[in-house]
Design a protein around this motif. Structure first.
Motif, PDB file in Angstrom:
ATOM      1  N   ALA A   1       0.827  -1.204   0.000  1.00 25.09           N
ATOM      2  CA  ALA A   1       0.000   0.000   0.000  1.00 25.09           C
ATOM      3  C   ALA A   1       0.864   1.258   0.000  1.00 25.09           C
ATOM      4  CB  ALA A   1      -0.932  -0.017   1.216  1.00 25.09           C
ATOM      5  N   VAL A   2       1.943   1.251   0.807  1.00 22.43           N
ATOM      6  CA  VAL A   2       2.843   2.410   0.833  1.00 22.43           C
ATOM      7  C   VAL A   2       3.542   2.587  -0.508  1.00 22.43           C
ATOM      8  CG1 VAL A   2       4.925   3.355   1.911  1.00 22.43           C
ATOM      9  CG2 VAL A   2       3.170   2.274   3.329  1.00 22.43           C
ATOM     10  N   LEU A   3       4.000   1.469  -1.084  1.00 14.79           N
ATOM     11  CA  LEU A   3       4.660   1.541  -2.386  1.00 14.79           C
ATOM     12  C   LEU A   3       3.703   2.040  -3.464  1.00 14.79           C
ATOM     13  CD1 LEU A   3       7.249   0.948  -3.983  1.00 14.79           C
ATOM     14  CD2 LEU A   3       6.386  -1.377  -4.365  1.00 14.79           C
ATOM     15  N   HIS A   4       2.464   1.562  -3.439  1.00 18.39           N
ATOM     16  CA  HIS A   4       1.457   2.017  -4.396  1.00 18.39           C
ATOM     17  C   HIS A   4       1.181   3.510  -4.232  1.00 18.39           C
ATOM     18  CE1 HIS A   4      -2.288   2.188  -6.701  1.00 18.39           C
ATOM     19  NE2 HIS A   4      -2.852   2.727  -5.642  1.00 18.39           N
ATOM     20  N   HIS A   5       1.153   3.980  -2.991  1.00 22.09           N
ATOM     21  CA  HIS A   5       0.905   5.408  -2.742  1.00 22.09           C
ATOM     22  C   HIS A   5       2.005   6.269  -3.356  1.00 22.09           C
ATOM     23  CE1 HIS A   5      -0.456   8.984  -0.557  1.00 22.09           C
ATOM     24  NE2 HIS A   5       0.819   9.204  -0.299  1.00 22.09           N
ATOM     25  N   PHE A   6       3.257   5.878  -3.152  1.00 21.50           N
ATOM     26  CA  PHE A   6       4.362   6.683  -3.675  1.00 21.50           C
ATOM     27  C   PHE A   6       4.445   6.613  -5.205  1.00 21.50           C
ATOM     28  CE2 PHE A   6       5.789   6.659   0.704  1.00 21.50           C
ATOM     29  CZ  PHE A   6       6.376   7.914   0.826  1.00 21.50           C
ATOM     30  N   LYS A   7       4.063   5.484  -5.782  1.00 21.65           N
ATOM     31  CA  LYS A   7       4.149   5.354  -7.234  1.00 21.65           C
ATOM     32  C   LYS A   7       3.029   6.093  -7.946  1.00 21.65           C
ATOM     33  CE  LYS A   7       4.957   1.422  -9.098  1.00 21.65           C
ATOM     34  NZ  LYS A   7       4.866  -0.019  -9.437  1.00 21.65           N
ATOM     35  N   LYS A   8       1.837   6.086  -7.377  1.00 23.24           N
ATOM     36  CA  LYS A   8       0.668   6.591  -8.087  1.00 23.24           C
ATOM     37  C   LYS A   8       0.145   7.929  -7.572  1.00 23.24           C
ATOM     38  CE  LYS A   8       0.089   2.977 -10.825  1.00 23.24           C
ATOM     39  NZ  LYS A   8       0.121   3.077 -12.299  1.00 23.24           N
ATOM     40  N   HIS A   9       0.196   8.156  -6.261  1.00 20.29           N
ATOM     41  CA  HIS A   9      -0.572   9.254  -5.674  1.00 20.29           C
ATOM     42  C   HIS A   9       0.264  10.435  -5.201  1.00 20.29           C
ATOM     43  CE1 HIS A   9      -4.379   6.998  -5.681  1.00 20.29           C
ATOM     44  NE2 HIS A   9      -3.638   5.945  -5.402  1.00 20.29           N
ATOM     45  N   VAL A  10       1.550  10.279  -5.023  1.00 24.63           N
ATOM     46  CA  VAL A  10       2.371  11.408  -4.580  1.00 24.63           C
ATOM     47  C   VAL A  10       2.482  12.406  -5.722  1.00 24.63           C
ATOM     48  CG1 VAL A  10       4.707  12.102  -3.945  1.00 24.63           C
ATOM     49  CG2 VAL A  10       3.661  10.123  -2.845  1.00 24.63           C
ATOM     50  N   GLY A  11       2.230  13.647  -5.427  1.00 21.23           N
ATOM     51  CA  GLY A  11       2.306  14.695  -6.443  1.00 21.23           C
ATOM     52  C   GLY A  11       1.232  15.733  -6.275  1.00 21.23           C
ATOM     53  N   VAL A  12      -0.017  15.298  -6.066  1.00 17.18           N
ATOM     54  CA  VAL A  12      -1.125  16.247  -5.927  1.00 17.18           C
ATOM     55  C   VAL A  12      -0.933  17.112  -4.685  1.00 17.18           C
ATOM     56  CG1 VAL A  12      -3.607  16.465  -5.579  1.00 17.18           C
ATOM     57  CG2 VAL A  12      -2.719  14.771  -7.170  1.00 17.18           C
ATOM     58  N   GLY A  13      -0.616  16.489  -3.567  1.00 16.32           N
ATOM     59  CA  GLY A  13      -0.422  17.262  -2.334  1.00 16.32           C
ATOM     60  C   GLY A  13       0.729  18.235  -2.431  1.00 16.32           C
ATOM     61  N   VAL A  14       1.812  17.829  -3.083  1.00 17.55           N
ATOM     62  CA  VAL A  14       2.967  18.720  -3.234  1.00 17.55           C
ATOM     63  C   VAL A  14       2.608  19.927  -4.094  1.00 17.55           C
ATOM     64  CG1 VAL A  14       5.328  18.886  -4.083  1.00 17.55           C
ATOM     65  CG2 VAL A  14       4.576  16.808  -2.930  1.00 17.55           C
ATOM     66  N   ILE A  15       1.876  19.698  -5.191  1.00 15.30           N
ATOM     67  CA  ILE A  15       1.473  20.807  -6.057  1.00 15.30           C
ATOM     68  C   ILE A  15       0.578  21.780  -5.303  1.00 15.30           C
ATOM     69  CG2 ILE A  15       0.150  21.386  -8.134  1.00 15.30           C
ATOM     70  CD1 ILE A  15       1.099  18.765  -9.342  1.00 15.30           C
ATOM     71  N   CYS A  16      -0.342  21.262  -4.491  1.00 17.49           N
ATOM     72  CA  CYS A  16      -1.204  22.141  -3.691  1.00 17.49           C
ATOM     73  C   CYS A  16      -0.421  22.859  -2.604  1.00 17.49           C
ATOM     74  CB  CYS A  16      -2.334  21.325  -3.059  1.00 17.49           C
ATOM     75  SG  CYS A  16      -3.471  20.595  -4.253  1.00 17.49           S
TER      76      CYS A  16
END
Length: 581
Positions: free
Chosen positions: A38-53
């Motif tokens: 789950a952690v690996l999937h989060h970093f591969k797919k979902h990291v990015g939106v929060g940083v941009i915001c």
């Protein structure tokens, strides 16, 4: 007489149990593996939106306010104000992400659905509410871009001291070509990873620069951590402390980030993108002129028509279909975690680092002088040397550029949502930057650095005024069951129910007027395929409703935040008008 078996351990001999480490059992291994995946999937797919915001929460406007707060009042109580502003930003940004993920539309489109075709007074509501709200949002976008332009221009002057300020302001207009390279993530419905990578690199540079600066200044860390504890000193010090605290709140929570976050949350980050069809063997390769024409059409477009994707942009609330429950389950949790970690791990630490630097270097009980970005760089150059001053200037340029890119993207989202004008990011950035360049050039030529600093502060005041008007519809929409309800297929078993155990839903089912669910039936959620054929053929299809609206506690907290922000902004404007701040 009984003899003990050699294979059975003695009741008194437990030395081996104390010294031999026990390996993970099979069940423990299976429990760790899903968490790691789950952690690996989060970093591969979902990291990015929060940083941009999160980029919008440490733009050059925040820098000016944080520097003045640290130099004038030290660590305490302003570090607590930064932390409190970060918590407020997290709550509002999570609401924006929930709105986009559940409904499939961003905040701007929802405002149009809510206000454009009012059932009783459509023209009156448009002219008195919708269009003024759109005008305020555009003013906020321009003010945000103005702050980023001024911050980037000041950073260029600090990096190249011989460069005149007006020339640096003019050079910042060159970055309108950025979107020609990094792409437009708002029009694909899917994340543009290269765009996110560019933002991540720029944010990483800012973060590393401040780590190095903090190592160099050696702050008093016990006092720093004590600064995050609430203190009554905020109300007991001079009146400007309250005004500065309000400035931190107003400069931290950015209206454009709410529109941006709600839009990025609608993107599908899990499923595989559709593969293009193979080109027929007899198809002719387009000529150079044809490819050039396609390229310019892709970056130079203005249209009044709706977007060409498959989303529903016109059906009113209560009748439109939101995202599927599968999409929401795949994205909502990861998106919320990403926003929270990005704001707590980037925005709050960077704002805190700016204040800590200013407080460590320049705070004294008798210091009431105004310290801006240029003054901070000059004093840092004299106290810490050239390397520290260079890091400060580099971080300022990177912060200004990242915030400017996201502000342009938010402006495009606002115009498409409120008035259905589809404008390419290149044209959008060009127009916004030209509007920002005119007052910046005039002030830079006539007043120099002092005028630029005043213009920077004025842009933050405008953002503070606009924020309550943007936050209210966000809170209202996410608290509405009509807007945030998702219809899910249900199966009602009519025969052989006694022989088949029910499969209970783990989600609360709330009936609504257009999708009633009888209270006397047994509902089986999305497990119809597991039943045998005889039961399948004796079943009928209905719809249940899962409510994703805010709970009572979250709604109360969100509206309390809105009231606090409104009162703070009114107080700041009154203080500024009376000349007491």
């Amino acid at each position: 007489m009984h003899s003990s078996s050699p294979s059975s351990p003695s009741l008194h001999d437990n030395s081996s149990a104390q010294t031999t480490p026990q390996p993970l059992t099979r069940g423990q291994t299976f429990a760790v593996a899903p968490a790691f995946r789950a952690v690996l999937h989060h970093f591969k797919k979902h990291v990015g939106v929060g940083v941009i915001c999160a980029v919008g929460y440490f733009d050059p406007g925040n820098w000016s306010v944080d520097i003045q707060a640290g130099a004038s009042f030290g660590y305490r109580p302003m570090l607590f104000v930064i932390f409190l502003a970060g918590i407020i930003a997290i709550i509002l940004q999570v609401l924006a992400a929930r709105l986009g993920c559940v409904t499939g539309l961003d905040l701007a489109h929802h405002c149009r659905l809510l206000l454009h075709d009012h059932p009783r007074h459509p023209r009156l509501v448009r002219r008195l509410v919708l269009y003024p709200l759109y005008a305020l949002c555009e003013i906020a976008i321009i003010s945000t871009d103005l702050a980023e332009l001024l911050g980037s221009a000041i950073g260029l002057c600090l990096l190249f001291p011989k460069l005149p300020l007006w020339s640096a302001v003019l050079l910042t207009g060159v970055d309108v070509f950025i979107f020609l390279v990094i792409g437009d993530p708002s029009r694909t419905g899917r994340p543009v990873r290269f765009f996110e990578l560019v933002i991540l690199i720029l944010v990483a540079i800012v973060f590393v620069c401040f780590i190095l600066l903090l190592v160099k200044v050696h702050p008093n860390w016990p006092q720093v951590f004590l600064g995050f504890v609430p203190s009554a000193g905020l109300l007991q010090t001079q009146p400007n402390a309250v005004y500065t605290a309000i400035g931190i709140l107003g400069a931290t929570v950015m209206p454009h980030a709410l529109f941006l976050g709600s839009n990025l949350a609608t993107q599908d980050r899990v499923s595989q993108p559709p593969q293009p069809l193979p080109t027929p063997a007899d198809a002719r390769r387009p000529s150079f002129l044809q490819r050039l024409q396609r390229f310019w059409k892709s970056i130079l477009y203005i249209s009044r028509s709706e977007r060409d994707d498959l989303k529903d942009y016109t059906t009113r609330h209560g009748f439109r279909q939101n995202n599927s429950i599968e999409f929401i389950r795949a994205h909502l949790g990861h998106g919320t975690v990403d926003v929270i970690l990005s704001l707590l791990g980037l925005a709050v630490p960077i704002n805190s680092a700016i204040l800590i630097l200013a407080a460590t270097m320049f705070y004294s009980s008798s210091n009431n002088n105004s310290i801006g970005l240029v003054n901070m760089h000059t004093l840092m150059l004299q106290s810490l040397g050239t390397a520290a001053a260079l890091l400060f200037a580099l971080a300022l340029v990177c912060a200004g550029q990242t915030a400017s890119i996201t502000a342009t993207l938010a402006g495009q989202i606002v115009s498409e949502g409120f008035i259905s004008w589809n404008v390419s990011p290149f044209i959008r950035r060009l127009l916004t930057r030209l509007i920002s360049l005119i007052p910046s050039m005039i002030v830079a030529i006539s007043s120099g650095g002092a005028g630029i600093n005043a213009l920077l502060i004025a842009s933050q005041v405008v953002l503070s005024v606009v924020l309550p008007f943007v936050a209210f519809p966000l809170i209202y929409l996410t608290s509405s069951k009509t807007v945030m309800s998702v219809r899910t297929p249900k199966v009602v078993i009519q025969e052989k129910l006694a022989d088949t155990p029910p499969i209970l839903s783990t989600h609360p089912v709330t009936p609504v007027s257009d999708a009633p669910v009888a209270a006397s039936i047994t509902v089986v959620e999305r497990n119809f395929d597991s039943l045998d054929d005889s039961i399948k053929h004796s079943s009928t299809q209905e719809y249940g409703v899962i409510d994703f609206s805010n709970g009572y506690i979250l709604t109360a907290v969100a509206y309390a935040i809105w009231v606090v922000v409104l009162i703070a902004n009114v107080y700041a404007i009154v203080m500024l008008g009376m000349g007491q701040a």
